[in-house]
Design a protein around this motif. Sequence first.
Motif, mmCIF file in Angstrom:
data_model
loop_
_atom_site.group_PDB
_atom_site.id
_atom_site.type_symbol
_atom_site.label_atom_id
_atom_site.label_comp_id
_atom_site.label_asym_id
_atom_site.label_seq_id
_atom_site.Cartn_x
_atom_site.Cartn_y
_atom_site.Cartn_z
ATOM 1 N N TYR A 97 -3.936 1.521 -2.410
ATOM 2 C CA TYR A 97 -3.007 0.708 -3.206
ATOM 3 C C TYR A 97 -3.203 0.972 -4.695
ATOM 4 O O TYR A 97 -2.245 1.026 -5.470
ATOM 5 N N PHE B 277 3.143 -3.654 -8.300
ATOM 6 C CA PHE B 277 2.254 -2.483 -8.340
ATOM 7 C C PHE B 277 2.562 -1.472 -9.436
ATOM 8 O O PHE B 277 2.222 -0.304 -9.297
ATOM 9 N N GLY C 157 0.233 3.012 -5.316
ATOM 10 C CA GLY C 157 0.526 3.100 -3.895
ATOM 11 C C GLY C 157 0.391 4.496 -3.340
ATOM 12 O O GLY C 157 0.080 5.455 -4.036
ATOM 13 N N ILE D 124 0.856 -1.186 0.000
ATOM 14 C CA ILE D 124 0.000 0.000 0.000
ATOM 15 C C ILE D 124 0.894 1.239 0.000
ATOM 16 O O ILE D 124 0.721 2.139 -0.813
#
Length: 721
Positions: free
Chosen positions: A238, A206, A216, A164
Amino acid sequence: MKKLLLCSLIGAAPALLGAQVIVETPAYSWHGDTITQGSFMATAPSAFEIISTYSAQPGYYMGIDKEWKLKNDISSYPQLKTPNRLHEAIYNMGLDEMVNAVEPDTTLRTGKEWAGVWTRDVSYSILLSMAYMQPEASKISLMKKVDSLGRIIQDTGSGGAWPISTDREIWTIAAWEVYKVTGDKEWLQYIYPIIKRSLETDREAFYGTETGLVKGETSFIDWREQSHPRWMQTADIYNTETLSTSVVHAQAWKILGEIATILGHKKEAKEAFAESEKIAKGINDHLWLDDKGYYAMYLYGRDNMLSNPRAETLGESLAIMWEVADKERAKKISASNPTTPFGVAIFYPSIPDMPAYHNKALWPWVGAWWGLANAKAGNEEGVMEAIGSVFRPAALFATNKENFNLENGDIATELNSSNMLWCLSGNLALTHKILFGIDFEKDGLAFKPFVPKALAATRQLDNFKYRDASLDITISGYGDKIKSFKVNGKEQAPFIPAKKAKGNMKIEIVMADNYIEPIGVNHAPQMNTPITPIAWLEGTTLTWNPIEYINHYIIVKDGEKIAETRATTYDASEPGEYQVIGVSDAGVESFASEPRSTRPEILVNIPLSDNDKTTVLNIPVEVDKEGEYYISVRYANGNGPVNTENKCAIRTLSVDGHRDGIIVMPQRGRDNWDDYGWSNSVRVRLTPGQHTVTLDFRPDNENMNIEVNHARINAIRLVEQ
């Protein structure tokens, strides 16, 4: 004695006000050796003492210092001599508090109230000044932030830290800065595999596949509701694609390429440079707001993303410093980012129903980055106001506090501390890197002074250590061009090759006293956006609460603005994901409301699974038609609180054996195993018929805790795009 001195200072105020004005805004004035703010004032009786008459907000829990006196021996550090005694005292206070920050184990303490080493705090501090002021402590501190798998530690953030919060790669840039300072090839060999492993893991976890941006939390702004709408869950955070974190990753890949080149890994270097360029292109293609003259703070939403058009000062600064922004955009940003009377906000405009911390706040270390960025962009007025925004609180509070309320300049925020590492590091950087222009390069020391005319003077910096040399530097005049640069009496280019940095070196810099073309500053009052609308569906009608003082509403469908209305309903019968934005009379937009979808969805309830690392979930699903679908899971994670710790659960999602992405299941509250929410969604293309969705744990799904990585899952959802 102290009381008598304070009384004499107050009595002397009219005379002091007659001193030369260096920086003045509607909030404060730096004139001569004194800073005044309303009825309060701070001055320096000597270069080793600051006295202030400031009184904090009544009833605030944290007291303030009204006096600083030198406590530590700072003689081994670079010694500043300048005609402005207050500047000299603020600088010496930075050195004094830096000594306080070095722990017995030779690590760098985060702040008076914050023991230990935190990845982002220490890394930004190293980049500002600790790499050269405390090279050994910087190395040891960075080594503390590597886990047992040889990855950089993301030690704090919403919902269980990584992924995150995703700004751990600032460690990479700090580690490279230490190399530039020391030239230590063993250090380079040590950091290379750590950086490579961490970046490759991050890329899998991510990176935005369509935009090239990085997902994030905004770098260092890790209190969920302090910078996001209330409806956003940590899984939504996220999913954001963020300016500052993307800039950090672009620079980290560039540095990996530089290190790989030095170590002879040509293929890896080429790949790393390409990754850096891809992210930088994504920032410029998807975040630049031409009408505002700066980058958007982040893209946000659920299945469809839209821009948060706030300015975010750290991200804007780093984009200038690391040349993600070209020269033209750098100048636009420096002239366009709103500057309040107390300085630049962490982000602007603020959130109305949130207290001051990241919201409605100035953090001096971010102000220091803004000063460095303005110097690089060539904005003289911007540099002066940035320096003033750091020196004002340092003097009035007689310490390097962490953050300040932009509505009144006070320390009455949600959390604060004295002797903050990154703030004292920014304090020192303003003198070293702007006024003396010291710039570390991989093969030597460059000098690029930027001296505003208001700070024209002869200054001296003695005992500045670089490699095997001790530099005594004298600089005179003003401007951004060097007229003369001498080393030990001999004229040369303003660069000292690392191999020739030996012994005592006397450097004399004479500035050209040249005119710097004004760029301007976007002076703006502290301002809030409208509150965020709350919207819901009544059948296929989108309905929302009326908001006072709203001029009109914008309707958003699938991340695109499609209509404006003064009503509080809208026909949402056409399938899509809908949101509402409130707009004030001044044209300022609220956050968009929580997305509400009228698209068809398939919900598959599954037997409750207490999903740990050994569990493989194979879930059969069936769709009627070919197309794009967003897949998410309903989960509970009671392994930790929403705002801290490191037990976010992560799984790889595959369809019919093909890896499509990762499912992130953040913490939702300690022992809160009955609170279910939706994960992020993964976009896949499906043909008509039966498919198998698989959730399993893979090595790149290791979280920061390593030991605890599990959640409960009871449903899967497919939403047709």
